[in-house]
Design a protein around this motif. Structure first.
Motif, PDB file in Angstrom:
ATOM      1  N   PHE A 185       0.842  -1.197   0.000  1.00 37.05           N
ATOM      2  CA  PHE A 185       0.000   0.000   0.000  1.00 37.05           C
ATOM      3  C   PHE A 185       0.881   1.253   0.000  1.00 37.05           C
ATOM      4  CE2 PHE A 185      -2.642   3.290   1.882  1.00 37.05           C
ATOM      5  CZ  PHE A 185      -3.938   3.009   1.475  1.00 37.05           C
ATOM      6  N   TYR A 186       1.923   1.221   0.841  1.00 35.34           N
ATOM      7  CA  TYR A 186       2.819   2.385   0.937  1.00 35.34           C
ATOM      8  C   TYR A 186       3.606   2.588  -0.362  1.00 35.34           C
ATOM      9  CZ  TYR A 186       6.376   5.585   2.606  1.00 35.34           C
ATOM     10  OH  TYR A 186       7.203   6.669   2.743  1.00 35.34           O
ATOM     11  N   MET A 187       4.029   1.473  -0.964  1.00 27.76           N
ATOM     12  CA  MET A 187       4.761   1.548  -2.249  1.00 27.76           C
ATOM     13  C   MET A 187       3.896   2.197  -3.330  1.00 27.76           C
ATOM     14  SD  MET A 187       7.805  -0.230  -2.821  1.00 27.76           S
ATOM     15  CE  MET A 187       7.567  -1.207  -4.305  1.00 27.76           C
ATOM     16  N   ILE A 188       2.623   1.824  -3.355  1.00 29.45           N
ATOM     17  CA  ILE A 188       1.731   2.295  -4.421  1.00 29.45           C
ATOM     18  C   ILE A 188       1.316   3.745  -4.209  1.00 29.45           C
ATOM     19  CG2 ILE A 188      -0.609   1.994  -5.391  1.00 29.45           C
ATOM     20  CD1 ILE A 188      -0.174  -1.060  -4.970  1.00 29.45           C
ATOM     21  N   PHE A 189       1.015   4.101  -2.967  1.00 30.30           N
ATOM     22  CA  PHE A 189       0.433   5.426  -2.715  1.00 30.30           C
ATOM     23  C   PHE A 189       1.414   6.437  -2.107  1.00 30.30           C
ATOM     24  CE2 PHE A 189      -3.477   2.724  -2.558  1.00 30.30           C
ATOM     25  CZ  PHE A 189      -4.095   3.284  -3.660  1.00 30.30           C
ATOM     26  N   GLY A 190       2.508   5.964  -1.536  1.00 34.71           N
ATOM     27  CA  GLY A 190       3.435   6.904  -0.888  1.00 34.71           C
ATOM     28  C   GLY A 190       2.880   7.440   0.421  1.00 34.71           C
ATOM     29  N   SER A 191       1.807   6.835   0.892  1.00 36.60           N
ATOM     30  CA  SER A 191       1.187   7.188   2.176  1.00 36.60           C
ATOM     31  C   SER A 191       0.896   5.903   2.935  1.00 36.60           C
ATOM     32  CB  SER A 191      -0.157   7.903   1.964  1.00 36.60           C
ATOM     33  OG  SER A 191       0.013   9.257   1.664  1.00 36.60           O
ATOM     34  N   LYS A 192       1.038   5.958   4.240  1.00 39.74           N
ATOM     35  CA  LYS A 192       0.689   4.781   5.034  1.00 39.74           C
ATOM     36  C   LYS A 192      -0.820   4.706   5.245  1.00 39.74           C
ATOM     37  CE  LYS A 192       5.069   3.988   7.211  1.00 39.74           C
ATOM     38  NZ  LYS A 192       5.854   3.834   8.422  1.00 39.74           N
ATOM     39  N   GLY A 193      -1.292   3.476   5.505  1.00 38.88           N
ATOM     40  CA  GLY A 193      -2.731   3.257   5.640  1.00 38.88           C
ATOM     41  C   GLY A 193      -3.379   4.030   6.764  1.00 38.88           C
ATOM     42  N   GLU A 194      -2.594   4.333   7.820  1.00 35.18           N
ATOM     43  CA  GLU A 194      -3.213   5.006   8.966  1.00 35.18           C
ATOM     44  C   GLU A 194      -3.206   6.532   8.824  1.00 35.18           C
ATOM     45  OE1 GLU A 194      -0.551   3.007   9.028  1.00 35.18           O
ATOM     46  OE2 GLU A 194       0.915   3.573  10.569  1.00 35.18           O
ATOM     47  N   ARG A 195      -2.637   7.016   7.719  1.00 40.44           N
ATOM     48  CA  ARG A 195      -2.612   8.468   7.519  1.00 40.44           C
ATOM     49  C   ARG A 195      -4.043   9.031   7.460  1.00 40.44           C
ATOM     50  NH1 ARG A 195       0.584  11.622   2.647  1.00 40.44           N
ATOM     51  NH2 ARG A 195       0.509  13.676   3.609  1.00 40.44           N
ATOM     52  N   ILE A 196      -4.252  10.137   8.147  1.00 42.56           N
ATOM     53  CA  ILE A 196      -5.587  10.750   8.167  1.00 42.56           C
ATOM     54  C   ILE A 196      -5.744  11.686   6.976  1.00 42.56           C
ATOM     55  CG2 ILE A 196      -7.200  12.192   9.485  1.00 42.56           C
ATOM     56  CD1 ILE A 196      -6.671   9.735  11.034  1.00 42.56           C
ATOM     57  N   LEU A 197      -6.817  11.510   6.244  1.00 40.43           N
ATOM     58  CA  LEU A 197      -7.097  12.361   5.085  1.00 40.43           C
ATOM     59  C   LEU A 197      -8.371  13.163   5.325  1.00 40.43           C
ATOM     60  CD1 LEU A 197      -6.570   9.652   2.317  1.00 40.43           C
ATOM     61  CD2 LEU A 197      -4.887  11.300   3.139  1.00 40.43           C
ATOM     62  N   ASP A 198      -8.434  14.338   4.692  1.00 45.32           N
ATOM     63  CA  ASP A 198      -9.662  15.142   4.715  1.00 45.32           C
ATOM     64  C   ASP A 198     -10.454  14.803   3.462  1.00 45.32           C
ATOM     65  OD1 ASP A 198      -9.037  16.527   7.062  1.00 45.32           O
ATOM     66  OD2 ASP A 198      -7.771  17.933   5.949  1.00 45.32           O
ATOM     67  N   ILE A 199     -11.537  14.084   3.634  1.00 43.00           N
ATOM     68  CA  ILE A 199     -12.341  13.657   2.488  1.00 43.00           C
ATOM     69  C   ILE A 199     -13.649  14.447   2.448  1.00 43.00           C
ATOM     70  CG2 ILE A 199     -13.543  11.697   1.428  1.00 43.00           C
ATOM     71  CD1 ILE A 199     -10.462  11.474   1.335  1.00 43.00           C
ATOM     72  N   ASP A 200     -13.907  15.036   1.316  1.00 40.96           N
ATOM     73  CA  ASP A 200     -15.134  15.822   1.172  1.00 40.96           C
ATOM     74  C   ASP A 200     -16.303  14.896   0.835  1.00 40.96           C
ATOM     75  OD1 ASP A 200     -16.802  17.958   1.119  1.00 40.96           O
ATOM     76  OD2 ASP A 200     -15.953  18.904  -0.684  1.00 40.96           O
ATOM     77  N   MET A 201     -17.356  15.019   1.632  1.00 38.50           N
ATOM     78  CA  MET A 201     -18.596  14.263   1.380  1.00 38.50           C
ATOM     79  C   MET A 201     -19.720  15.287   1.184  1.00 38.50           C
ATOM     80  SD  MET A 201     -17.850  10.917   1.850  1.00 38.50           S
ATOM     81  CE  MET A 201     -19.151   9.973   2.630  1.00 38.50           C
ATOM     82  N   PRO A 202     -19.666  16.049   0.069  1.00 36.41           N
ATOM     83  CA  PRO A 202     -20.610  17.169  -0.091  1.00 36.41           C
ATOM     84  C   PRO A 202     -22.067  16.706  -0.176  1.00 36.41           C
ATOM     85  CG  PRO A 202     -19.388  16.756  -2.135  1.00 36.41           C
ATOM     86  CD  PRO A 202     -18.815  15.847  -1.092  1.00 36.41           C
ATOM     87  N   ILE A 203     -22.923  17.421   0.559  1.00 38.58           N
ATOM     88  CA  ILE A 203     -24.360  17.130   0.517  1.00 38.58           C
ATOM     89  C   ILE A 203     -25.028  18.233  -0.282  1.00 38.58           C
ATOM     90  CG2 ILE A 203     -26.449  16.774   1.887  1.00 38.58           C
ATOM     91  CD1 ILE A 203     -24.544  15.904   4.189  1.00 38.58           C
ATOM     92  N   ARG A 204     -25.658  17.862  -1.384  1.00 39.51           N
ATOM     93  CA  ARG A 204     -26.285  18.826  -2.301  1.00 39.51           C
ATOM     94  C   ARG A 204     -25.325  19.966  -2.641  1.00 39.51           C
ATOM     95  NH1 ARG A 204     -31.775  17.707  -2.721  1.00 39.51           N
ATOM     96  NH2 ARG A 204     -32.523  16.289  -1.125  1.00 39.51           N
TER      97      ARG A 204
END
Ligand SMILES: [Zn+2]
Length: 255
Positions: free
Chosen positions: A57-76
Motif C-alpha cells: 500500500f505504501y509503495m503504491i500510494f506513498g502514504s501509510k494506511g493510517e494516515r488521516i485524510l480530509d475527504i469531502d462528502m458534499p451534501i447537495r
C-alpha cells in the motif's frame, strides 16, 4: 478520461491484426468478470492488512494506511469534510467501485472503437461520435452521471501503440490493463449529490506536474499523467487518493 493521444508518431506503424478484438461484448464480459476478482482480492488485502499488504500500500500510494485524510462528502453541493484514514478511503473506494460495477451490464458500455490506421476495418464502431470525441482513447465516462452509468470504450482499451509503433494486445489484468482502466474510469463518477455515501469517488486526472486540474481541463498527455502520478507518490502527497491515475495502480494486480 484515460489516455488522450497526443504527439504519437504515425509513420512505420505495424498493426498486429490478431490482437484486434472482434467481439466487443465478449471483451467486456471478460473485463467485468476480471474486475470482480481484482476488487475482491483488494478488499481481502485491506482486511488482512499484514506487513506485506501495508508495505505494498505504501509503495503504491506513498502514504501509510493510517494516515488521516480530509475527504469531502458534499451534501447537495455543500462541502462536508470527514477525517478518514487512507486505508478506510480505499476500503470505501472498493465498496463504491463494486456498487457501480454491479449495476453495469453489457449495454452500459458504448463501443467507440476506431482505428485511424485502418479506417475501413470491420472492428470499427459504426456509432456516431459526439463532437470533440478523440479518434483514439482507452475509455471515458461522464462523471456527473448518478444512475444508468455508461462507459465509453475506444481502441486503446483493446491495446495501445507501443514505443516500437506497434499496436499491442492489451492485457485483461495488470499494469495498464482493461481492469486497471475500468477502475480508473469508475472512480471518476462523482459521489451521489443527495447521499454522498453512495456513488463513485469523484476522482480527477491530475496534471503532469502533479497539480489538480482546473474544471473541464486536461492539459497533459497520457505519459504526462503517469509522470504526475509518480510525482504525487514520491512527494507523499495526499492527493494520490483523488487522482484516478494513482487509484488505478492499486488495481493493477493479476489474480
Ligand atoms: Zn481519467
Amino acid at each position: 478520461m484515460k489516455d488522450k493521444t497526443k504527439g504519437k508518431p504515425s509513420k512505420n506503424k505495424t498493426i498486429i491484426n490478431q490482437c484486434k478484438i472482434n467481439d466487443f461484448k465478449v471483451m467486456i464480459k471478460e473485463t467485468l468478470d476480471a474486475i470482480g476478482k481484482v476488487l475482491d482480492q483488494r478488499n481481502l488485502d485491506l482486511k488482512t492488512w499484514g506487513e506485506k499488504e501495508q508495505d505494498e500500500f505504501y509503495m503504491i500510494f506513498g502514504s501509510k494506511g493510517e494516515r488521516i485524510l480530509d475527504i469531502d462528502m458534499p451534501i447537495r453541493g455543500v462541502s462536508d469534510i470527514h477525517k478518514i484514514t487512507a486505508r478506510e478511503v480505499m476500503q470505501d473506494c472498493i465498496r463504491r467501485l463494486t456498487w457501480i460495477k454491479n449495476q453495469l451490464t453489457l449495454d452500459s458500455f458504448v463501443n467507440l472503437i476506431y482505428d485511424p490506421d485502418n479506417p475501413s476495418d470491420s472492428t470499427n464502431s459504426t456509432l456516431s461520435r459526439a463532437a470533440g470525441t478523440p479518434k483514439t482513447f482507452a475509455a471515458f465516462v461522464k462523471p456527473s452521471q448518478q444512475t444508468d452509468f455508461k462507459v465509453y470504450i475506444g481502441i486503446n482499451f483493446t491495446g495501445r501503440i507501443n514505443d516500437r509503433n506497434v499496436r499491442t494486445c492489451g492485457a485483461v489484468m495488470g499494469i495498464d490493463s482493461r481492469v486497471a482502466t475500468l477502475c480508473h474510469e469508475l472512480s471518476h463518477f462523482e459521489k451521489n449529490f443527495v447521499d454522498p455515501t453512495s456513488g463513485g469517488m469523484g476522482t480527477l486526472d491530475y496534471e503532469s506536474d502533479g497539480s489538480k486540474p482546473l474544471p473541464n481541463q486536461d492539459n497533459s498527455s497520457y505519459e504526462g499523467h503517469l509522470a504526475g502520478a509518480d510525482k504525487l507518490v514520491r512527494s507523499g502527497d495526499k492527493n494520490v487518493f483523488n487522482n484516478a491515475y494513482n487509484i488505478e495502480r492499486y488495481f493493477q494486480i493479476e489474480v
